[in-house]
Design a protein around this motif. Structure first.
Motif, mmCIF file in Angstrom:
data_model
loop_
_atom_site.group_PDB
_atom_site.id
_atom_site.type_symbol
_atom_site.label_atom_id
_atom_site.label_comp_id
_atom_site.label_asym_id
_atom_site.label_seq_id
_atom_site.Cartn_x
_atom_site.Cartn_y
_atom_site.Cartn_z
ATOM 1 N N HIS A 28 6.101 -37.218 61.549
ATOM 2 C CA HIS A 28 5.123 -38.158 62.100
ATOM 3 C C HIS A 28 3.973 -38.282 61.109
ATOM 4 O O HIS A 28 3.277 -37.311 60.856
ATOM 5 C CB HIS A 28 4.616 -37.664 63.458
ATOM 6 C CG HIS A 28 3.714 -38.633 64.156
ATOM 7 N ND1 HIS A 28 2.432 -38.891 63.737
ATOM 8 C CD2 HIS A 28 3.933 -39.431 65.242
ATOM 9 C CE1 HIS A 28 1.892 -39.787 64.544
ATOM 10 N NE2 HIS A 28 2.784 -40.130 65.461
ATOM 11 N N ARG A 29 3.799 -39.470 60.526
ATOM 12 C CA ARG A 29 2.726 -39.707 59.562
ATOM 13 C C ARG A 29 1.908 -40.915 60.012
ATOM 14 O O ARG A 29 2.472 -41.925 60.424
ATOM 15 C CB ARG A 29 3.282 -39.960 58.160
ATOM 16 C CG ARG A 29 4.113 -38.819 57.599
ATOM 17 C CD ARG A 29 4.453 -39.043 56.145
ATOM 18 N NE ARG A 29 5.406 -38.055 55.659
ATOM 19 C CZ ARG A 29 5.781 -37.963 54.386
ATOM 20 N NH1 ARG A 29 5.299 -38.823 53.480
ATOM 21 N NH2 ARG A 29 6.653 -37.030 54.010
ATOM 22 N N ASP A 30 0.593 -40.792 59.889
ATOM 23 C CA ASP A 30 -0.298 -41.888 60.259
ATOM 24 C C ASP A 30 -0.506 -42.823 59.073
ATOM 25 O O ASP A 30 -0.081 -42.539 57.943
ATOM 26 C CB ASP A 30 -1.636 -41.333 60.749
ATOM 27 C CG ASP A 30 -1.490 -40.582 62.067
ATOM 28 O OD1 ASP A 30 -0.688 -41.021 62.909
ATOM 29 O OD2 ASP A 30 -2.184 -39.560 62.241
ATOM 30 N N GLU A 31 -1.205 -43.941 59.320
ATOM 31 C CA GLU A 31 -1.437 -44.938 58.274
ATOM 32 C C GLU A 31 -2.157 -44.356 57.060
ATOM 33 O O GLU A 31 -1.911 -44.755 55.927
ATOM 34 C CB GLU A 31 -2.245 -46.122 58.827
ATOM 35 C CG GLU A 31 -1.475 -47.030 59.760
ATOM 36 C CD GLU A 31 -1.555 -46.567 61.215
ATOM 37 O OE1 GLU A 31 -1.921 -45.393 61.443
ATOM 38 O OE2 GLU A 31 -1.249 -47.367 62.115
ATOM 39 N N ALA A 32 -3.057 -43.407 57.285
ATOM 40 C CA ALA A 32 -3.836 -42.823 56.193
ATOM 41 C C ALA A 32 -3.055 -41.781 55.397
ATOM 42 O O ALA A 32 -3.485 -41.372 54.311
ATOM 43 C CB ALA A 32 -5.120 -42.193 56.741
ATOM 44 N N ASP A 33 -1.913 -41.344 55.921
ATOM 45 C CA ASP A 33 -1.105 -40.343 55.232
ATOM 46 C C ASP A 33 -0.303 -40.976 54.102
ATOM 47 O O ASP A 33 -0.144 -42.196 54.043
ATOM 48 C CB ASP A 33 -0.143 -39.676 56.218
ATOM 49 C CG ASP A 33 -0.862 -38.865 57.271
ATOM 50 O OD1 ASP A 33 -1.991 -38.402 57.005
ATOM 51 O OD2 ASP A 33 -0.305 -38.720 58.378
ATOM 52 N N LEU A 34 0.221 -40.134 53.221
ATOM 53 C CA LEU A 34 1.092 -40.633 52.170
ATOM 54 C C LEU A 34 2.331 -41.287 52.786
ATOM 55 O O LEU A 34 2.813 -40.853 53.842
ATOM 56 C CB LEU A 34 1.536 -39.486 51.266
ATOM 57 C CG LEU A 34 0.465 -38.882 50.350
ATOM 58 C CD1 LEU A 34 1.032 -37.653 49.645
ATOM 59 C CD2 LEU A 34 -0.020 -39.910 49.340
ATOM 60 N N PRO A 35 2.856 -42.323 52.137
ATOM 61 C CA PRO A 35 4.086 -42.931 52.663
ATOM 62 C C PRO A 35 5.257 -41.961 52.520
ATOM 63 O O PRO A 35 5.200 -40.995 51.751
ATOM 64 C CB PRO A 35 4.277 -44.166 51.787
ATOM 65 C CG PRO A 35 3.545 -43.862 50.529
ATOM 66 C CD PRO A 35 2.385 -43.001 50.927
ATOM 67 N N THR A 36 6.321 -42.212 53.266
ATOM 68 C CA THR A 36 7.531 -41.412 53.137
ATOM 69 C C THR A 36 8.267 -41.805 51.858
ATOM 70 O O THR A 36 7.875 -42.757 51.171
ATOM 71 C CB THR A 36 8.464 -41.643 54.337
ATOM 72 O OG1 THR A 36 9.020 -42.960 54.232
ATOM 73 C CG2 THR A 36 7.729 -41.488 55.660
#
Length: 201
Positions: free
Chosen positions: A163-171
């Motif tokens: 689970h990654r948010d918009e501010a996190d690095l992309p997958t």
């Protein structure tokens, strides 16, 4: 960014669209999204994609694509997170798989309900409504009818369940979707590349 603009029966045609997008609920989709403007008769069709939501789960032996009238769902590895998506509109079936390193390739038949089928998140919310306009064009510019969808993925397994948010690095996940019109229905589901699915088991 979109390339290859042309006009076809008043509907903008884009041969390729590409950008980073947000996957939601472990999926991306192509979803019927007709304008509410009365000038578009497709917007008042008797059939509505809502009648077919949610689409069915993939059958045994498949784990990337599923479809119902008006919707195609692409299963991602990440539960939520930015993935890279490219969509290519083709005039006919590609004779070879797209170049590049792909882990899985599946193909499915799809019946479009209108000339307004757009790339969307797993919330069935078209990316065209977001800030990025990279996916503003329809993937069914020839209107309602039968199409084939071929989906490619790589690196799904690296971020399975994350689970990654918009501010996190992309997958690291990348997807290529090729879609072309058919004269008649072809509902045959095919797995063209990849081992027996294990991601969702």
């Amino acid at each position: 960014m979109p390339i290859g603009f042309e006009l076809e029966r008043g509907i903008r045609r884009v041969d390729e669209m590409s950008d980073w997008v947000m996957a939601e609920y472990r999926s991306l989709c192509l979803v019927d999204d007709p304008p509410t403007d009365a000038a578009y008769p497709e917007g008042t069709a008797d059939e509505d994609v809502d009648d077919y939501l949610p689409p069915p789960d993939p059958p045994e032996g498949f784990d990337l694509l599923t479809a119902a009238p008006g919707i195609v769902t692409i299963t991602t590895g990440a539960m939520r997170g930015r993935v890279h998506l490219t969509i290519q509109l083709r005039d006919d079936e590609p004779q070879e798989l797209a170049p590049g390193k792909w882990d899985t390739v599946e193909e499915i038949g799809f019946r479009a309900l209108s000339a307004h089928t757009r790339a969307a998140s797993g919330e069935y919310y078209p990316f065209a409504a977001a800030e990025s306009r990279s996916f503003a064009a329809s993937v069914t510019p020839q209107g309602p009818g039968f199409y084939r969808v071929r989906a490619y993925e790589t690196n799904r397994a690296l971020t399975s369940g994350e689970h990654r948010d918009e501010a996190d690095l992309p997958t690291e996940e990348k997807y290529l979707i090729q879609i072309w019109p058919l004269l008649a229905e072809n509902a045959v589901r095919q797995r063209l590349l990849g081992p027996q699915p294990t991601l969702l088991q």
